[in-house]
Design a protein around this motif. Structure first.
Motif, PDB file in Angstrom:
ATOM      1  N   ARG B  13       0.676  -1.034  -0.027  1.00  9.72           N
ATOM      2  CA  ARG B  13      -0.129  -0.013   0.055  1.00  9.72           C
ATOM      3  C   ARG B  13       0.960   1.407   0.225  1.00  9.72           C
ATOM      4  O   ARG B  13       2.077   0.982   0.435  1.00  9.72           O
ATOM      5  N   PRO B  14       0.318   2.321  -0.354  1.00 10.40           N
ATOM      6  CA  PRO B  14       1.005   3.501  -0.394  1.00 10.40           C
ATOM      7  C   PRO B  14       1.531   3.807   1.033  1.00 10.40           C
ATOM      8  O   PRO B  14       1.130   3.513   2.023  1.00 10.40           O
ATOM      9  N   ARG B  15       2.564   4.601   1.194  1.00  5.30           N
ATOM     10  CA  ARG B  15       3.163   4.901   2.628  1.00  5.30           C
ATOM     11  C   ARG B  15       2.215   5.549   3.558  1.00  5.30           C
ATOM     12  O   ARG B  15       2.006   5.295   4.714  1.00  5.30           O
ATOM     13  N   SER B  16       1.302   6.431   3.015  1.00  4.42           N
ATOM     14  CA  SER B  16       0.691   7.321   3.848  1.00  4.42           C
ATOM     15  C   SER B  16      -0.383   6.307   4.410  1.00  4.42           C
ATOM     16  O   SER B  16      -1.081   6.457   5.474  1.00  4.42           O
ATOM     17  N   GLU B  17      -0.920   5.367   3.573  1.00  4.91           N
ATOM     18  CA  GLU B  17      -2.030   4.475   3.930  1.00  4.91           C
ATOM     19  C   GLU B  17      -1.375   3.530   5.060  1.00  4.91           C
ATOM     20  O   GLU B  17      -2.101   3.222   6.053  1.00  4.91           O
ATOM     21  N   ARG B  18       0.132   3.011   4.932  1.00  2.00           N
ATOM     22  CA  ARG B  18       0.473   2.352   5.786  1.00  2.00           C
ATOM     23  C   ARG B  18       0.439   2.779   7.270  1.00  2.00           C
ATOM     24  O   ARG B  18       0.388   2.303   8.289  1.00  2.00           O
ATOM     25  N   VAL B  19       1.162   4.252   7.200  1.00  2.00           N
ATOM     26  CA  VAL B  19       1.106   4.941   8.398  1.00  2.00           C
ATOM     27  C   VAL B  19      -0.237   5.296   8.930  1.00  2.00           C
ATOM     28  O   VAL B  19      -0.336   5.119  10.219  1.00  2.00           O
ATOM     29  N   ARG B  20      -1.357   5.513   8.349  1.00  2.50           N
ATOM     30  CA  ARG B  20      -2.628   5.610   8.770  1.00  2.50           C
ATOM     31  C   ARG B  20      -2.930   4.237   9.585  1.00  2.50           C
ATOM     32  O   ARG B  20      -3.541   4.324  10.673  1.00  2.50           O
ATOM     33  N   LEU B  21      -2.752   3.257   8.799  1.00  2.00           N
ATOM     34  CA  LEU B  21      -3.101   1.926   9.577  1.00  2.00           C
ATOM     35  C   LEU B  21      -2.415   1.704  10.799  1.00  2.00           C
ATOM     36  O   LEU B  21      -2.799   1.216  11.769  1.00  2.00           O
ATOM     37  N   ALA B  22      -1.083   1.916  10.665  1.00  2.00           N
ATOM     38  CA  ALA B  22      -0.085   1.735  11.820  1.00  2.00           C
ATOM     39  C   ALA B  22      -0.752   2.674  13.088  1.00  2.00           C
ATOM     40  O   ALA B  22      -0.803   2.208  14.226  1.00  2.00           O
ATOM     41  N   VAL B  23      -1.146   4.018  12.822  1.00  2.00           N
ATOM     42  CA  VAL B  23      -1.712   4.762  13.818  1.00  2.00           C
ATOM     43  C   VAL B  23      -3.024   4.281  14.478  1.00  2.00           C
ATOM     44  O   VAL B  23      -2.903   3.966  15.595  1.00  2.00           O
ATOM     45  N   LEU B  24      -3.771   3.579  13.554  1.00  2.00           N
ATOM     46  CA  LEU B  24      -4.981   3.237  14.022  1.00  2.00           C
ATOM     47  C   LEU B  24      -4.900   1.809  14.830  1.00  2.00           C
ATOM     48  O   LEU B  24      -5.176   1.571  15.988  1.00  2.00           O
ATOM     49  N   ASP B  25      -3.810   0.989  14.447  1.00  2.25           N
ATOM     50  CA  ASP B  25      -3.486  -0.163  15.250  1.00  2.25           C
ATOM     51  C   ASP B  25      -2.889   0.134  16.561  1.00  2.25           C
ATOM     52  O   ASP B  25      -3.145  -0.632  17.748  1.00  2.25           O
ATOM     53  N   ALA B  26      -1.933   1.170  16.568  1.00  2.00           N
ATOM     54  CA  ALA B  26      -1.348   1.474  17.688  1.00  2.00           C
ATOM     55  C   ALA B  26      -2.313   1.866  18.697  1.00  2.00           C
ATOM     56  O   ALA B  26      -2.247   1.390  19.931  1.00  2.00           O
TER      57      ALA B  26
END
Lengths: 200, 200
Positions: B13-26
């Protein structure tokens, strides 16, 4: 609203009853003026002109005093007209609660109580036993009497009915997704009594 | 449940989407472990391996991150089977929410969020827009489609219907006067669709 307690209690009652009413009046005044944080046992005692020990002789905890006071000022909203139809009785009750929450400081106070109740078992217990249960009991009694007269279907869970009538008003108060509008009570009662499916 | 964020985001996935999911997971991990107080922006940023500024680029406030995270972990509960009947679709939705509140840490978290929402307009707004509204929208759409097929009476307020279906579950969660028992969802749907009055 700020006249101190004992002088307001009706004359001619036993002293214990006058003290009880003075405490409830003082509590209600404090709640109206400053919300839940204002109604500490210390301030209630000071305003009612009694000792803290006297308060604890009548109520186990602050939560119970607060809820009793809340209830005292709003007792009229669960009065039932014995000649009214089931639909009219239920609508009148729900409409009174909706207006109480929308038009008086008790709306803000119920929001505070509901919030505190999530982290304070005493307040949650008092809220359930001194506020929710008496109101639900009136509703369930009306429904049971109607069921005994054959006015309701047999296979109904009356506790769930009570939730489907009362919970929407609390839900709108707490979450603010829709207003406590005029006619809400009639819609709640009408939709549940008649059902959503066409009657053919 | 505690593996830190970015590595868990799906690859490709695009980096921005990976960051978004990482924040939601955290955020979801922090909420599960320590409830609302644990999910501060500082801790979310640290666990997701991003800066606070990055979080604020995506979400206006902490309340919105929390609600988005809450929603992400529970999205499946509003999935709709297109072949199911109206009654079955509604029952499945309500049953999923009831079980979620009763059997997972999200019950405690919803109680915390509802409590905080009474004194924090940001959390209240996020709770309404990111949690309640999407779920209610699914229900209202199902009801509207059924109404267009002639399966419902015409004179119905669908927002009130949504309250009569969903609010009892929140009411029981928040006030504890009755359990989120098996079969509650079916009773809520059945009683409202059919109505309480005898069908003659």
């Amino acid at each position: 609203m700020t006249q101190p307690g004992p002088a307001r209690a009706p004359r001619g009652r036993p002293r214990s009853e006058r003290v009880r009413l003075a405490v409830l009046d003082a509590t209600a005044d404090l709640l109206t003026e400053g919300g839940l944080p204002a109604a500490t046992i210390e301030r209630i005692a000071a305003r009612a002109g009694v000792s803290k020990a006297t308060i604890y002789k009548w109520w186990p905890t602050r939560g119970h005093v607060v809820l009793d006071s809340f209830f005292t000022r709003t007792r009229d909203t669960i009065a039932v007209d014995p000649d009214a139809s089931l639909a009219d009785s239920l609508t009148a009750q729900l409409d009174a609660l909706s207006a109480l929450f929308r038009d008086t400081p008790l709306g803000r106070l119920m929001r505070e109580l509901a919030a505190v109740a999530q982290g304070d078992a005493d307040v949650r217990d008092a809220l359930e036993k001194r506020w929710l249960r008496p109101r639900r009991a009136v509703t369930v009694r009306l429904l049971r009497e109607a069921a005994e007269r054959g006015e309701l279907r047999a296979e109904i869970d009356l506790e769930v009915v009570a939730d489907q009538l009362w919970a929407p008003i609390y839900h709108r108060l707490l979450f603010g997704h829709a207003p406590l509008r005029d006619g809400l009570a009639a819609d709640l009662v009408g939709q549940l009594l008649t059902g959503l499916l066409p009657r053919r």
